[in-house]
Design a protein around this motif. Structure first.
Motif, short mmCIF file in Angstrom:
data_model
loop_
_atom_site.label_atom_id
_atom_site.label_comp_id
_atom_site.label_asym_id
_atom_site.label_seq_id
_atom_site.Cartn_x
_atom_site.Cartn_y
_atom_site.Cartn_z
N ILE A 100 26.94 40.61 42.09
CA ILE A 100 28.20 40.41 41.38
C ILE A 100 27.85 40.21 39.91
O ILE A 100 27.15 39.26 39.55
N ARG A 146 32.44 49.33 42.24
CA ARG A 146 33.73 48.63 42.21
C ARG A 146 33.81 47.76 40.96
O ARG A 146 32.95 46.91 40.73
N LEU A 179 36.43 45.54 38.13
CA LEU A 179 37.68 44.89 37.73
C LEU A 179 37.59 44.66 36.22
O LEU A 179 36.64 44.03 35.74
N LEU A 226 30.94 44.96 41.19
CA LEU A 226 30.38 44.63 42.50
C LEU A 226 29.40 45.73 42.92
O LEU A 226 29.75 46.91 42.92
N THR A 273 34.81 41.85 50.86
CA THR A 273 36.20 42.32 50.84
C THR A 273 36.98 41.53 49.81
O THR A 273 36.98 40.29 49.83
N ILE A 274 37.62 42.22 48.89
CA ILE A 274 38.44 41.56 47.88
C ILE A 274 39.76 41.14 48.52
O ILE A 274 40.47 41.94 49.11
N VAL A 314 43.23 38.96 43.32
CA VAL A 314 42.75 39.01 41.93
C VAL A 314 43.85 38.48 41.02
O VAL A 314 45.03 38.76 41.24
N LEU A 363 38.78 36.01 41.08
CA LEU A 363 38.56 36.94 42.19
C LEU A 363 38.32 36.16 43.46
O LEU A 363 37.46 35.28 43.51
N LYS A 364 39.08 36.47 44.50
CA LYS A 364 38.87 35.88 45.82
C LYS A 364 38.20 36.94 46.69
O LYS A 364 38.71 38.06 46.83
N LEU A 365 37.06 36.58 47.28
CA LEU A 365 36.20 37.56 47.92
C LEU A 365 35.63 36.98 49.20
O LEU A 365 35.18 35.82 49.23
N HIS A 372 32.57 37.25 51.61
CA HIS A 372 31.19 37.73 51.78
C HIS A 372 30.54 36.75 52.75
O HIS A 372 29.97 35.75 52.34
N THR A 405 35.63 32.03 45.75
CA THR A 405 36.42 32.29 44.55
C THR A 405 35.44 32.47 43.41
O THR A 405 34.68 31.54 43.08
#
Length: 224
Positions: free
Chosen positions: A34, A57, A59, A75, A82-83, A86, A97-99, A101, A106
């Motif tokens: 990231i 990917r 943003l 990313l 998985t996003i 945002v 960003l909430k992700l 993994h 966050t």
């Protein structure tokens, strides 16, 4: 849980193709998954069209003009995340960003201005309260030091001390720690050189949930 490596860099402009290529190559070599970039200097509506086969990917929050500001998150393809959500501001100052993994994170990339830095930081933290879920990783350029006595060779901040004292309880309530300082309690290393003042300071910081310490994280400051 699988490993996760996050890198942050103030690029001071990301419009030049050669510069982009060099930075992304370096971050791949560092195995960053990231990537948080500040001061991309992309103008709103004029983000360059570029593709990277490894960081696919992106943003972007370019901001209203190209003279300053602008933050981006990239990313790496190795990140099987998985996003979820945002959120961005209109000034090109932050991306929330909430992700997912393995677990929910966050991730925040922010760039504070060199004026009213601490009040802006506190405002962003208040906004984050309504967004945050899971473990928190915040990276970026604060434009001030959290402890000028050890994080600046000048031993002083451009921001008022009373404002800094007001920020500390807010970080405590949010259960956020300066991970590099926790892992290097007596260490002195810096991320910024002020040529006019002939001083070094550590203004680029990662704040993380204190629970992350249980995972035995590593934090390092690389060469520019």
């Amino acid at each position: 849980m699988s490993t996760l490596k996050v890198g942050s860099l103030n690029v001071r402009g990301f419009n030049i193709p050669q510069k982009r290529s060099q930075i992304l190559y370096h971050m791949r070599k560092q195995k960053v998954q990231i990537l948080l970039l500040q001061e991309t200097h992309f103008k709103n509506g004029h983000v360059p069209s570029f593709r990277d086969r490894y960081f696919s990917r992106w943003l972007h929050n370019p901001g209203p003009d190209s003279r300053s500001k602008g933050v981006s998150i990239a990313l790496h393809n190795s990140l099987q995340g998985t996003i979820v959500a945002v959120e961005m501001d209109k000034e090109g100052r932050y991306i929330f960003l909430k992700l997912i993994h393995s677990i929910l994170f966050t991730v925040v990339n922010w760039y504070l201005s060199n004026q009213q830095q601490i009040s802006t930081c506190r405002s962003f933290l208040h906004l984050l309260e309504n967004f945050v879920e899971g473990q928190v990783i915040i990276g970026g350029d604060l434009h001030f030091t959290l402890d000028p006595s050890v994080d600046s060779t000048a031993r002083r901040n451009t921001a008022p001390c009373r404002q800094l004292r007001a920020l500390c309880p807010q970080l405590h309530v949010a259960q956020l720690i300066d991970v590099w300082r926790v892992l290097n309690p007596q260490g002195k290393d810096y991320t910024f050189l002020s040529s006019p003042h002939k001083s070094y300071s550590r203004i680029d910081v990662f704040l993380v949930s204190h629970h992350i310490l249980a995972w035995r994280p590593q934090a390092l400051i690389g060469d520019i």
